[in-house]
Write an enzyme that holds these catalytic residues in place. Structure first.
Site, PDB file in Angstrom:
ATOM      1  N   MET A 184      -0.179   8.796  11.177  1.00  0.00           N
ATOM      2  CA  MET A 184      -0.185   7.338  11.099  1.00  0.00           C
ATOM      3  C   MET A 184       1.104   6.833  10.474  1.00  0.00           C
ATOM      4  O   MET A 184       1.641   5.797  10.887  1.00  0.00           O
ATOM      5  CB  MET A 184      -1.400   6.860  10.297  1.00  0.00           C
ATOM      6  CG  MET A 184      -1.577   5.341  10.268  1.00  0.00           C
ATOM      7  SD  MET A 184      -1.873   4.590  11.876  1.00  0.00           S
ATOM      8  CE  MET A 184      -0.339   3.685  12.119  1.00  0.00           C
TER       9      MET A 184
ATOM     10  N   ASP B 289      -2.356   5.495  18.672  1.00  0.00           N
ATOM     11  CA  ASP B 289      -3.096   5.804  19.896  1.00  0.00           C
ATOM     12  C   ASP B 289      -2.140   6.225  21.013  1.00  0.00           C
ATOM     13  O   ASP B 289      -2.443   7.129  21.794  1.00  0.00           O
ATOM     14  CB  ASP B 289      -3.922   4.596  20.342  1.00  0.00           C
ATOM     15  CG  ASP B 289      -4.975   4.207  19.320  1.00  0.00           C
ATOM     16  OD1 ASP B 289      -5.536   5.097  18.678  1.00  0.00           O
ATOM     17  OD2 ASP B 289      -5.226   2.988  19.159  1.00  0.00           O
TER      18      ASP B 289
ATOM     19  N   GLY C 279      -1.915   7.449   0.921  1.00  0.00           N
ATOM     20  CA  GLY C 279      -1.699   8.597   1.794  1.00  0.00           C
ATOM     21  C   GLY C 279      -0.858   8.284   3.011  1.00  0.00           C
ATOM     22  O   GLY C 279      -0.138   9.156   3.512  1.00  0.00           O
TER      23      GLY C 279
ATOM     24  N   ASN D 282      -7.408  -0.431   8.430  1.00  0.00           N
ATOM     25  CA  ASN D 282      -8.572  -0.443   9.316  1.00  0.00           C
ATOM     26  C   ASN D 282      -9.735  -1.235   8.724  1.00  0.00           C
ATOM     27  O   ASN D 282      -9.826  -1.361   7.514  1.00  0.00           O
ATOM     28  CB  ASN D 282      -9.019   0.996   9.595  1.00  0.00           C
ATOM     29  CG  ASN D 282      -8.246   1.604  10.753  1.00  0.00           C
ATOM     30  OD1 ASN D 282      -8.002   0.952  11.757  1.00  0.00           O
ATOM     31  ND2 ASN D 282      -7.842   2.857  10.588  1.00  0.00           N
TER      32      ASN D 282
ATOM     33  N   HIS E  98      -8.413  -0.653  18.540  1.00  0.00           N
ATOM     34  CA  HIS E  98      -7.965   0.518  17.784  1.00  0.00           C
ATOM     35  C   HIS E  98      -9.140   1.273  17.174  1.00  0.00           C
ATOM     36  O   HIS E  98      -9.059   1.785  16.069  1.00  0.00           O
ATOM     37  CB  HIS E  98      -6.975   0.062  16.698  1.00  0.00           C
ATOM     38  CG  HIS E  98      -6.322   1.195  15.955  1.00  0.00           C
ATOM     39  ND1 HIS E  98      -5.643   2.208  16.594  1.00  0.00           N
ATOM     40  CD2 HIS E  98      -6.243   1.472  14.626  1.00  0.00           C
ATOM     41  CE1 HIS E  98      -5.162   3.048  15.693  1.00  0.00           C
ATOM     42  NE2 HIS E  98      -5.528   2.631  14.486  1.00  0.00           N
TER      43      HIS E  98
ATOM     44  N   ARG F   7     -10.691   6.614   5.685  1.00  0.00           N
ATOM     45  CA  ARG F   7     -11.971   7.012   6.252  1.00  0.00           C
ATOM     46  C   ARG F   7     -12.335   8.420   5.781  1.00  0.00           C
ATOM     47  O   ARG F   7     -11.482   9.289   5.664  1.00  0.00           O
ATOM     48  CB  ARG F   7     -11.892   6.981   7.784  1.00  0.00           C
ATOM     49  CG  ARG F   7     -13.233   6.853   8.461  1.00  0.00           C
ATOM     50  CD  ARG F   7     -13.109   6.121   9.797  1.00  0.00           C
ATOM     51  NE  ARG F   7     -12.181   6.725  10.718  1.00  0.00           N
ATOM     52  CZ  ARG F   7     -12.543   7.356  11.833  1.00  0.00           C
ATOM     53  NH1 ARG F   7     -13.819   7.502  12.127  1.00  0.00           N
ATOM     54  NH2 ARG F   7     -11.652   7.833  12.649  1.00  0.00           N
TER      55      ARG F   7
ATOM     56  N   ASN G 163     -11.616  -3.163   2.758  1.00  0.00           N
ATOM     57  CA  ASN G 163     -10.309  -3.434   3.354  1.00  0.00           C
ATOM     58  C   ASN G 163     -10.141  -4.886   3.792  1.00  0.00           C
ATOM     59  O   ASN G 163      -9.030  -5.422   3.785  1.00  0.00           O
ATOM     60  CB  ASN G 163     -10.063  -2.489   4.526  1.00  0.00           C
ATOM     61  CG  ASN G 163      -9.823  -1.057   4.062  1.00  0.00           C
ATOM     62  OD1 ASN G 163      -9.823  -0.789   2.859  1.00  0.00           O
ATOM     63  ND2 ASN G 163      -9.627  -0.144   4.985  1.00  0.00           N
TER      64      ASN G 163
ATOM     65  N   GLY H 179       0.846  -1.190   0.000  1.00  0.00           N
ATOM     66  CA  GLY H 179       0.000   0.000   0.000  1.00  0.00           C
ATOM     67  C   GLY H 179       0.880   1.238   0.000  1.00  0.00           C
ATOM     68  O   GLY H 179       0.537   2.267   0.575  1.00  0.00           O
TER      69      GLY H 179
END
Length: 342
Positions: free
Chosen positions: A257, A179, A41, A148, A206, A110, A123, A37
């Site tokens: 992330m 997190d 982004g 996710n 998560h 998302r 996903n 991936g």
């Protein structure tokens, strides 16, 4: 002018080296890392951070579009690691050959109004197919899953590896590092501390109420009034939504992330070389009723060396745990059911 340019370049290289060394106590450069991936982004800034690390000898980038261009772009950066891009399903297995660490940020992001669960159908299929390739080509790799909903995608990958007969629960991780990064940042802001010196364990899962920050176990020790503690906890739990709203349709948490993903990837690289590293991650667990649960774990060359459990919880944290378990169990079951039905 020329000497000034040389000084500026040296300063830039030094600054990049400091960034790498933030995650590394060794300049040893001998791990092959694959990013599945890599054009997305999260994948692009994640790959940039990995390219800068002295821990990474080879960087293998996979995606369904644009990967050769991303690889060519990163390949011009003056660090030692070699970069190669792979594009499309036909090249997936080749991208994973020899990989010791595999990080998976693949999938759709998302958008406003979406929950992590809304991402599930797309996903889930992506992670299933990537896990199948891992099972066939790199079953001994340490695999960090960012895609996710992590509470479901980690069980999906695990079930695929089980069916292939190569499952090792010590080598599959849901990357929950963001997190912890957020908790560290928010606590530091409220207390006027240097965030690089703050460490807040975050357990559970998560997403939403499954995210359980253990403020009582923070280092250095901090205390908050009940109302402030509740607000802080809820901010950590909903921080992803905070970013989605702030970007107003332009994406989700990609840069933070990528930073968190790189931090966890470097921890895996260091562990592979024999260093004892402690990080929180969503893993197969018998610490609670949930089959998978995030806790601080000690990493070693074979993945999980020791699960440190949840430690001593306050009454407030115990209530958070009680609320999280039913949701976690539902998320996990959804992931397992997806593989068994597909």
């Amino acid at each position: 002018m020329f000497s000034s340019a040389i000084r500026n370049k040296s300063r830039l290289v030094f600054d990049l080296q400091k960034l790498s060394n933030k995650f590394s106590t060794s300049n040893q450069s001998n791990v092959k890392v694959a990013v599945c991936g890599a054009s997305g982004g999260i994948g692009q800034p994640l790959s940039l951070l990995l390219k800068q690390s002295p821990l990474v000898t080879e960087l293998s980038l996979y995606d369904i579009v644009h990967t050769p261009g991303v690889a060519a772009d990163l390949g011009h950066i003056e660090t030692k690691s070699k970069v190669k891009g792979f594009v499309g399903p036909d090249q997936l297995k080749d991208s994973l050959k020899g990989a010791e660490v595999i990080i998976i940020p693949a999938g759709v992001p998302r958008k406003p109004g979406m929950t992590r669960d809304d991402l599930f159908n797309t996903n889930a299929s992506i992670v299933r197919d990537l896990a199948q390739a891992v099972a066939e080509v790199a079953p001994k790799a340490l695999v960090g899953i960012i895609s996710n909903p992590v509470n479901s995608t980690v069980p999906i990958a695990s079930e695929v590896l089980k069916k292939a007969g190569v499952y090792d629960p010590n080598r599959i991780f849901g990357v929950t590092t963001l997190d912890i990064v957020r908790a560290n940042t928010f606590v530091a802001e409220l207390k006027g501390l240097d965030p690089t010196n703050v460490n807040v364990p975050v357990i559970g899962g998560h997403s939403g109420i499954t995210i359980i920050p253990l403020i009582s176990q923070a280092k250095p020790s901090v205390e908050f009034p009940k109302d402030q503690l509740k607000a802080l906890t809820e901010r950590i739990q909903e921080a992803g939504t905070e970013v989605v709203k702030a970007k107003a349709g332009a994406g989700s948490a990609t840069l933070s992330m990528a930073y968190a993903g790189a931090k966890f990837a470097f921890a895996l690289c260091r562990a592979l070389k024999g260093e004892s590293v402690t990080e929180c991650a969503f893993v197969k667990s018998d610490v609670t009723e949930a089959k998978y649960f995030s806790t601080p774990i000690v990493l070693g060359p074979g993945g999980i060396a020791k699960n440190l459990g949840v430690g001593k919880l306050t009454d407030f944290e115990t209530e958070l745990l009680k609320a999280a378990i039913p949701e976690l169990k539902k998320n996990i079951q959804k992931g397992e059911d997806f593989v068994n039905k597909n």
